[in-house]
Structures are given as C-alpha cells and as structure tokens.
Design a protein around this motif. Structure first.
Motif, PDB file in Angstrom:
ATOM      1  N   MET A   1       0.782  -1.095   0.033  1.00  0.00           N
ATOM      2  CA  MET A   1       0.059   0.065   0.014  1.00  0.00           C
ATOM      3  C   MET A   1       0.983   1.155   0.036  1.00  0.00           C
ATOM      4  N   VAL A   2       1.892   1.271   1.023  1.00  0.00           N
ATOM      5  CA  VAL A   2       2.636   2.642   1.144  1.00  0.00           C
ATOM      6  C   VAL A   2       3.598   2.605  -0.234  1.00  0.00           C
ATOM      7  N   GLN A   3       3.957   1.475  -0.861  1.00  0.00           N
ATOM      8  CA  GLN A   3       4.622   1.633  -2.046  1.00  0.00           C
ATOM      9  C   GLN A   3       3.716   2.358  -3.212  1.00  0.00           C
ATOM     10  N   ARG A   4       2.513   1.948  -3.258  1.00  0.00           N
ATOM     11  CA  ARG A   4       1.641   2.523  -4.242  1.00  0.00           C
ATOM     12  C   ARG A   4       1.468   4.017  -4.072  1.00  0.00           C
ATOM     13  N   VAL A   5       1.279   4.450  -2.855  1.00  0.00           N
ATOM     14  CA  VAL A   5       1.008   5.842  -2.278  1.00  0.00           C
ATOM     15  C   VAL A   5       2.138   6.818  -2.548  1.00  0.00           C
ATOM     16  N   MET A   6       3.680   6.034  -2.466  1.00  0.00           N
ATOM     17  CA  MET A   6       4.685   6.867  -2.456  1.00  0.00           C
ATOM     18  C   MET A   6       4.989   6.748  -4.087  1.00  0.00           C
ATOM     19  N   GLY A   7       4.435   5.911  -4.850  1.00  0.00           N
ATOM     20  CA  GLY A   7       4.943   5.987  -6.424  1.00  0.00           C
ATOM     21  C   GLY A   7       6.074   5.213  -6.670  1.00  0.00           C
ATOM     22  N   HIS A   8       6.362   4.078  -5.742  1.00  0.00           N
ATOM     23  CA  HIS A   8       7.790   3.375  -6.090  1.00  0.00           C
ATOM     24  C   HIS A   8       7.261   2.123  -6.838  1.00  0.00           C
ATOM     25  N   GLU A   9       7.927   1.796  -7.885  1.00  0.00           N
ATOM     26  CA  GLU A   9       7.882   0.599  -8.541  1.00  0.00           C
ATOM     27  C   GLU A   9       8.002  -0.723  -7.554  1.00  0.00           C
ATOM     28  N   ARG A  10       8.834  -0.515  -6.911  1.00  0.00           N
ATOM     29  CA  ARG A  10       9.431  -1.920  -6.112  1.00  0.00           C
ATOM     30  C   ARG A  10       9.045  -1.722  -4.640  1.00  0.00           C
ATOM     31  N   ALA A  11       8.818  -2.445  -3.793  1.00  0.00           N
ATOM     32  CA  ALA A  11       8.632  -2.454  -2.207  1.00  0.00           C
ATOM     33  C   ALA A  11       9.934  -2.074  -1.668  1.00  0.00           C
ATOM     34  N   SER A  12      10.682  -2.623  -2.254  1.00  0.00           N
ATOM     35  CA  SER A  12      12.351  -2.562  -1.728  1.00  0.00           C
ATOM     36  C   SER A  12      12.869  -0.943  -1.665  1.00  0.00           C
ATOM     37  N   THR A  13      12.469  -0.416  -2.790  1.00  0.00           N
ATOM     38  CA  THR A  13      12.734   0.905  -2.715  1.00  0.00           C
ATOM     39  C   THR A  13      12.122   1.902  -1.609  1.00  0.00           C
ATOM     40  N   THR A  14      10.639   1.676  -1.212  1.00  0.00           N
ATOM     41  CA  THR A  14      10.166   2.133  -0.197  1.00  0.00           C
ATOM     42  C   THR A  14      10.954   1.901   0.970  1.00  0.00           C
ATOM     43  N   LEU A  15      11.021   0.412   1.397  1.00  0.00           N
ATOM     44  CA  LEU A  15      11.711   0.098   2.537  1.00  0.00           C
ATOM     45  C   LEU A  15      13.115   0.783   2.545  1.00  0.00           C
ATOM     46  N   ASP A  16      13.841   0.744   1.400  1.00  0.00           N
ATOM     47  CA  ASP A  16      15.224   1.413   1.598  1.00  0.00           C
ATOM     48  C   ASP A  16      15.153   2.809   2.079  1.00  0.00           C
ATOM     49  N   LEU A  17      14.269   3.613   1.580  1.00  0.00           N
ATOM     50  CA  LEU A  17      14.113   5.009   1.800  1.00  0.00           C
ATOM     51  C   LEU A  17      13.589   5.226   3.203  1.00  0.00           C
ATOM     52  N   TYR A  18      12.650   4.662   3.870  1.00  0.00           N
ATOM     53  CA  TYR A  18      11.842   4.937   4.761  1.00  0.00           C
ATOM     54  C   TYR A  18      12.183   4.127   6.122  1.00  0.00           C
ATOM     55  N   THR A  19      13.129   3.081   6.098  1.00  0.00           N
ATOM     56  CA  THR A  19      13.429   2.277   7.292  1.00  0.00           C
ATOM     57  C   THR A  19      14.952   2.466   7.574  1.00  0.00           C
TER      58      THR A  19
END
Length: 48
Positions: A1-19
C-alpha cells in the motif's frame, strides 16, 4: 500500500528510503512496551 502511495515501482525502494536498521534488536519491543496507562493494554487495538 505505502509503495503505491509513494509511487515506487518496488517495495524494496520504499523500505530502503523509509526504514533504517538498528544494532539494538530489542529497541522496537521496548518502544512498543513503553505506553502510558491511557493508551490501553500493550498490543491491544483500541477503537478511536
């Protein structure tokens, strides 16, 4: 869900940036356990 909201193609990108990783593996458990009495019991979901 957060991945889509943030506009990232991959969940790993979201995790790398926000954790971030911690060397203290019990830090999260301590933080979750550190609640005030009005927060309700630890681990319980209290309706708003």
């Amino acid at each position: 869900m957060v991945q889509r909201v943030m506009g990232h193609e991959r969940a790993s990108t979201t995790l790398d940036l926000y954790t971030r990783r911690t060397d203290d593996s019990f830090r999260i458990l301590r933080e979750l356990d550190d609640q005030t009495p009005e927060d309700g019991p630890t681990g319980a979901l209290v309706p708003a």
